[in-house]
Motif scaffolding. Structure first.
Motif, PDB file in Angstrom:
ATOM      1  N   ALA A 109      -5.027  -2.473 -12.483  1.00 32.79           N
ATOM      2  CA  ALA A 109      -3.506  -2.237 -11.767  1.00 32.79           C
ATOM      3  C   ALA A 109      -3.256  -0.952 -11.011  1.00 32.79           C
ATOM      4  O   ALA A 109      -2.923  -0.895 -10.008  1.00 32.79           O
ATOM      5  N   ALA A 110      -3.764   0.166 -11.921  1.00 34.42           N
ATOM      6  CA  ALA A 110      -3.419   1.411 -11.281  1.00 34.42           C
ATOM      7  C   ALA A 110      -4.588   1.680 -10.179  1.00 34.42           C
ATOM      8  O   ALA A 110      -3.877   2.049  -8.949  1.00 34.42           O
ATOM      9  N   GLN A 111      -5.716   1.192 -10.183  1.00 39.96           N
ATOM     10  CA  GLN A 111      -6.646   1.226  -8.737  1.00 39.96           C
ATOM     11  C   GLN A 111      -6.040   0.439  -7.566  1.00 39.96           C
ATOM     12  O   GLN A 111      -5.915   0.838  -6.900  1.00 39.96           O
ATOM     13  N   ALA A 112      -5.483  -0.713  -8.074  1.00 39.94           N
ATOM     14  CA  ALA A 112      -5.099  -1.527  -6.954  1.00 39.94           C
ATOM     15  C   ALA A 112      -3.675  -0.847  -6.355  1.00 39.94           C
ATOM     16  O   ALA A 112      -3.402  -0.982  -5.066  1.00 39.94           O
ATOM     17  N   ASN A 113      -2.856  -0.384  -7.201  1.00 47.33           N
ATOM     18  CA  ASN A 113      -1.629   0.424  -6.867  1.00 47.33           C
ATOM     19  C   ASN A 113      -2.106   1.648  -6.053  1.00 47.33           C
ATOM     20  O   ASN A 113      -1.292   1.780  -5.058  1.00 47.33           O
ATOM     21  N   ALA A 114      -2.937   2.236  -6.448  1.00 48.80           N
ATOM     22  CA  ALA A 114      -3.262   3.495  -5.629  1.00 48.80           C
ATOM     23  C   ALA A 114      -3.867   3.150  -4.269  1.00 48.80           C
ATOM     24  O   ALA A 114      -3.436   3.787  -3.412  1.00 48.80           O
ATOM     25  N   LYS A 115      -4.779   2.158  -4.266  1.00 49.81           N
ATOM     26  CA  LYS A 115      -5.221   1.682  -3.001  1.00 49.81           C
ATOM     27  C   LYS A 115      -4.258   1.026  -2.062  1.00 49.81           C
ATOM     28  O   LYS A 115      -3.959   1.666  -0.971  1.00 49.81           O
ATOM     29  N   GLU A 116      -3.202   0.315  -2.613  1.00 47.92           N
ATOM     30  CA  GLU A 116      -1.983   0.046  -1.748  1.00 47.92           C
ATOM     31  C   GLU A 116      -1.237   1.301  -1.387  1.00 47.92           C
ATOM     32  O   GLU A 116      -0.672   1.342  -0.121  1.00 47.92           O
ATOM     33  N   ILE A 117      -0.978   2.375  -2.124  1.00 44.80           N
ATOM     34  CA  ILE A 117      -0.307   3.488  -1.722  1.00 44.80           C
ATOM     35  C   ILE A 117      -1.233   4.190  -0.572  1.00 44.80           C
ATOM     36  O   ILE A 117      -0.486   4.627   0.382  1.00 44.80           O
ATOM     37  N   ARG A 118      -2.306   4.192  -0.837  1.00 43.84           N
ATOM     38  CA  ARG A 118      -3.299   4.955   0.445  1.00 43.84           C
ATOM     39  C   ARG A 118      -3.269   4.192   1.610  1.00 43.84           C
ATOM     40  O   ARG A 118      -2.923   4.791   2.641  1.00 43.84           O
ATOM     41  N   LEU A 119      -3.210   3.018   1.395  1.00 43.03           N
ATOM     42  CA  LEU A 119      -3.255   2.180   2.827  1.00 43.03           C
ATOM     43  C   LEU A 119      -1.860   2.191   3.590  1.00 43.03           C
ATOM     44  O   LEU A 119      -1.951   2.359   4.734  1.00 43.03           O
ATOM     45  N   GLY A 120      -0.974   2.171   2.645  1.00 43.86           N
ATOM     46  CA  GLY A 120       0.489   2.141   3.140  1.00 43.86           C
ATOM     47  C   GLY A 120       0.772   3.750   3.664  1.00 43.86           C
ATOM     48  O   GLY A 120       1.422   3.495   4.951  1.00 43.86           O
ATOM     49  N   SER A 121       0.408   4.740   3.267  1.00 44.09           N
ATOM     50  CA  SER A 121       0.554   5.943   3.684  1.00 44.09           C
ATOM     51  C   SER A 121      -0.250   6.218   4.857  1.00 44.09           C
ATOM     52  O   SER A 121       0.220   6.791   5.969  1.00 44.09           O
TER      53      SER A 121
END
Length: 154
Positions: A109-121
């Protein structure tokens, strides 16, 4: 996404256009007589206003980097917290099994969340840069058009 600086540049370009349109023309030609001093003064004022757009583009680039770093740090913190929870739960075999499962879920979940944050930014920064690029292109096209008109090539 216009601001006061944009409006000032456009007003100066309008003023430049007015000067050219009001100028007297040379008979039997497409050329006009304009005040060199007046035109150069307006161009100087436009140049003074334009760097604000470039500063804003640099700020967006830096802000994008900051967002990406923050996202990476958040992801690392989440992963470290998950690893710490795993270590605390290693007392009995059933607890160990549950801890391993929970840890894997948390890390995933943390890796998926981090990926989402990176893509969104990245998307956010790209959108802002695209808007500024369009504004600057617009300004440059207007300047080019006015210069062509000033030279009598249009």
């Amino acid at each position: 996404m216009s601001n006061i600086g944009d409006l000032e540049v456009f007003n100066l370009l309008d003023e430049l256009e007015d000067i050219i349109e009001r100028s007297s023309t040379i008979p039997l030609s497409n050329k006009a007589i304009v005040s060199k001093e007046e035109i150069l003064d307006l161009i100087k004022q436009i140049r003074i206003k334009l760097p604000d757009e470039f500063k804003r583009a640099e700020w967006i680039k830096q802000e994008r980097q900051r967002i990406l770093l923050d996202a990476q740090q958040d992801a690392e913190t989440i992963i470290k917290d998950a690893e710490q929870k795993i270590n605390e739960m290693v007392n009995e075999s059933e607890i160990v099994k549950r801890a391993e499962k929970t840890a894997a879920e948390i890390i995933s979940a943390a890796q998926a969340n981090a990926k989402e944050i990176r893509l969104g930014s990245r998307e956010y920064a790209d959108e802002l840069l695209a808007k500024i690029e369009a504004e600057i292109t617009n300004i440059l096209e207007t300047i080019k058009k006015n210069r062509e008109e000033l030279r009598g090539t249009k």
